[in-house]
Design a protein around this motif. Structure first.
Motif, short mmCIF file in Angstrom:
data_model
loop_
_atom_site.label_atom_id
_atom_site.label_comp_id
_atom_site.label_asym_id
_atom_site.label_seq_id
_atom_site.Cartn_x
_atom_site.Cartn_y
_atom_site.Cartn_z
N PHE A 148 -32.22 30.39 109.49
CA PHE A 148 -32.98 31.59 109.14
C PHE A 148 -33.98 31.97 110.23
O PHE A 148 -34.27 33.16 110.41
N GLU A 149 -34.49 30.98 110.96
CA GLU A 149 -35.33 31.29 112.11
C GLU A 149 -34.54 32.11 113.14
O GLU A 149 -35.04 33.10 113.68
N LYS A 150 -33.30 31.71 113.37
CA LYS A 150 -32.44 32.41 114.33
C LYS A 150 -32.07 33.80 113.82
O LYS A 150 -32.03 34.77 114.59
N ILE A 151 -31.79 33.91 112.53
CA ILE A 151 -31.45 35.21 111.94
C ILE A 151 -32.60 36.19 112.16
O ILE A 151 -32.41 37.34 112.57
N LEU A 152 -33.81 35.75 111.88
CA LEU A 152 -34.97 36.61 112.06
C LEU A 152 -35.17 36.99 113.53
O LEU A 152 -35.50 38.13 113.86
N LYS A 153 -34.95 36.03 114.44
CA LYS A 153 -35.09 36.30 115.87
C LYS A 153 -34.05 37.31 116.34
O LYS A 153 -34.37 38.28 117.04
N ASP A 154 -32.78 37.08 115.96
CA ASP A 154 -31.70 37.95 116.42
C ASP A 154 -31.79 39.35 115.80
O ASP A 154 -31.49 40.35 116.46
N HIS A 155 -32.18 39.40 114.54
CA HIS A 155 -32.25 40.67 113.83
C HIS A 155 -33.44 41.50 114.30
O HIS A 155 -33.35 42.74 114.41
N GLY A 156 -34.55 40.83 114.54
CA GLY A 156 -35.72 41.52 115.08
C GLY A 156 -36.40 42.47 114.13
O GLY A 156 -37.15 43.36 114.55
N GLU A 157 -36.14 42.32 112.83
CA GLU A 157 -36.75 43.20 111.83
C GLU A 157 -37.60 42.36 110.87
O GLU A 157 -37.59 41.12 110.92
N ALA A 158 -38.32 43.03 110.00
CA ALA A 158 -39.21 42.34 109.07
C ALA A 158 -38.46 41.60 107.97
O ALA A 158 -38.97 40.64 107.39
N PHE A 159 -37.21 42.04 107.70
CA PHE A 159 -36.43 41.48 106.61
C PHE A 159 -35.14 40.87 107.14
O PHE A 159 -34.75 41.12 108.29
N LEU A 160 -34.46 40.11 106.30
CA LEU A 160 -33.25 39.41 106.74
C LEU A 160 -32.07 40.34 106.97
O LEU A 160 -31.25 40.12 107.86
N VAL A 161 -31.96 41.39 106.16
CA VAL A 161 -30.81 42.29 106.20
C VAL A 161 -31.28 43.73 106.23
O VAL A 161 -32.14 44.12 105.43
N GLY A 162 -30.71 44.54 107.14
CA GLY A 162 -31.16 45.92 107.26
C GLY A 162 -32.63 45.92 107.65
O GLY A 162 -33.09 45.07 108.40
N ASN A 163 -33.36 46.84 107.10
CA ASN A 163 -34.81 46.82 107.31
C ASN A 163 -35.51 47.18 106.01
O ASN A 163 -36.42 48.02 105.97
N GLN A 164 -35.04 46.53 104.94
CA GLN A 164 -35.70 46.69 103.66
C GLN A 164 -35.57 45.40 102.86
O GLN A 164 -34.70 44.57 103.14
N LEU A 165 -36.45 45.23 101.90
CA LEU A 165 -36.46 44.03 101.07
C LEU A 165 -35.13 43.87 100.34
O LEU A 165 -34.61 44.83 99.78
N SER A 166 -34.61 42.65 100.35
CA SER A 166 -33.39 42.36 99.60
C SER A 166 -33.57 41.06 98.82
O SER A 166 -34.54 40.32 99.00
N TRP A 167 -32.60 40.82 97.98
CA TRP A 167 -32.55 39.59 97.19
C TRP A 167 -32.65 38.36 98.10
O TRP A 167 -33.31 37.37 97.75
N ALA A 168 -32.05 38.41 99.28
CA ALA A 168 -32.08 37.27 100.20
C ALA A 168 -33.51 36.95 100.64
O ALA A 168 -33.88 35.77 100.73
N ASP A 169 -34.31 37.96 100.91
CA ASP A 169 -35.70 37.73 101.30
C ASP A 169 -36.47 37.04 100.18
O ASP A 169 -37.24 36.09 100.41
N ILE A 170 -36.27 37.52 98.97
CA ILE A 170 -37.00 36.98 97.81
C ILE A 170 -36.63 35.52 97.59
O ILE A 170 -37.49 34.66 97.40
N GLN A 171 -35.32 35.24 97.66
CA GLN A 171 -34.90 33.87 97.39
C GLN A 171 -35.27 32.93 98.54
O GLN A 171 -35.57 31.75 98.30
N LEU A 172 -35.28 33.43 99.77
CA LEU A 172 -35.71 32.58 100.88
C LEU A 172 -37.19 32.22 100.72
O LEU A 172 -37.56 31.05 100.94
N LEU A 173 -38.04 33.17 100.35
CA LEU A 173 -39.44 32.84 100.12
C LEU A 173 -39.56 31.81 99.01
O LEU A 173 -40.34 30.85 99.13
N GLU A 174 -38.80 31.98 97.95
CA GLU A 174 -38.85 31.02 96.84
C GLU A 174 -38.53 29.61 97.30
O GLU A 174 -39.24 28.65 96.99
#
Length: 222
Positions: free
Chosen positions: A136-162
């Motif tokens: 997930f560190e690499k995903i965030l680095k490669d994606h370069g956005e605030a969220f894991l997918v696209g540039n909006q909050l998704s279920w993946a962001d919520i569950q990763l924080l959990e």
């Protein structure tokens, strides 16, 4: 006025906690009925409310929702937390599956014998540091956005924080080598609906204790 979703589960985290997180992040108020006796569980089964004889059960939108992944899929899609197209949904699903692998290890640990429990917690920390968090560190680095997918909050962001917060309960400095995940944690935690859920007095449940484990064992006869 639309009825609030009603959640049937134990007064603890387990498989229901991710459902609570998703509802809370979407700003949806919900009610809960806690299972404390075998009789309550048997009544749900005898009334035909549990499709496969299992909880979690969520009553909402005129339906009885069972099977954790199906419930989460439905909530994510309903509340625009499941990507904008099939490719984004695929990425969310892949990330969720990885998160779930780690999460289920943490959920299951309190039910193990003391020696095995300690070994499991050590394994959780090792796998978090070497398998899951580096991804997930690499995903965030490669994606370069605030969220894991696209540039909006998704279920993946919520569950990763959990799962980050759950892992930190096992080992507080687990994110030491992951600066992007540290920033992600801060960023997602400050989304207003999530920030509210993280405050004392919310419907977020504490880490499982011996009483919770005993209630689950008694009700499910495990």
């Amino acid at each position: 006025m639309e009825a609030k979703p009603k959640l049937y589960y134990f007064q603890g985290r387990g498989k229901m906690e991710s459902i609570r997180w998703l509802l809370a992040a979407a700003g949806v108020e919900f009610e809960e009925e806690f299972l404390e006796t075998r009789e309550q569980f048997e009544k749900l089964k005898n009334d035909g409310r549990l499709l496969f004889g299992q909880v979690p059960l969520v009553e909402m939108d005129g339906m009885l929702l069972t099977q954790t992944r199906a419930i989460l899929n439905y909530l994510a899609a309903k509340h625009n937390l499941y990507g904008k197209d099939l490719k984004e949904r695929l990425r969310i699903d892949m990330y969720i599956d990885g998160i779930q692998d780690l999460m289920m290890m943490i959920i299951g640990a309190p039910f193990k014998a003391p020696q095995e429990k300690e070994e499991t917690y050590a394994l959780i920390v090792t796998k978090a540091k070497t398998r899951y968090f580096p991804v997930f560190e690499k995903i965030l680095k490669d994606h370069g956005e605030a969220f894991l997918v696209g540039n909006q909050l998704s279920w993946a962001d919520i569950q990763l924080l959990e799962v980050i917060l759950m892992t930190e309960e096992v080992c507080a400095p687990v994110l030491y080598d992951f600066p992007l995940l540290q920033a992600f944690k801060t960023r997602i935690s400050n989304i207003p609906t999530i920030k509210k859920f993280l405050q004392p007095g919310s419907q977020r449940k504490p880490p499982p204790d011996s009483h919770y484990v005993e209630v689950v064992r008694t009700v499910l006869r495990i």
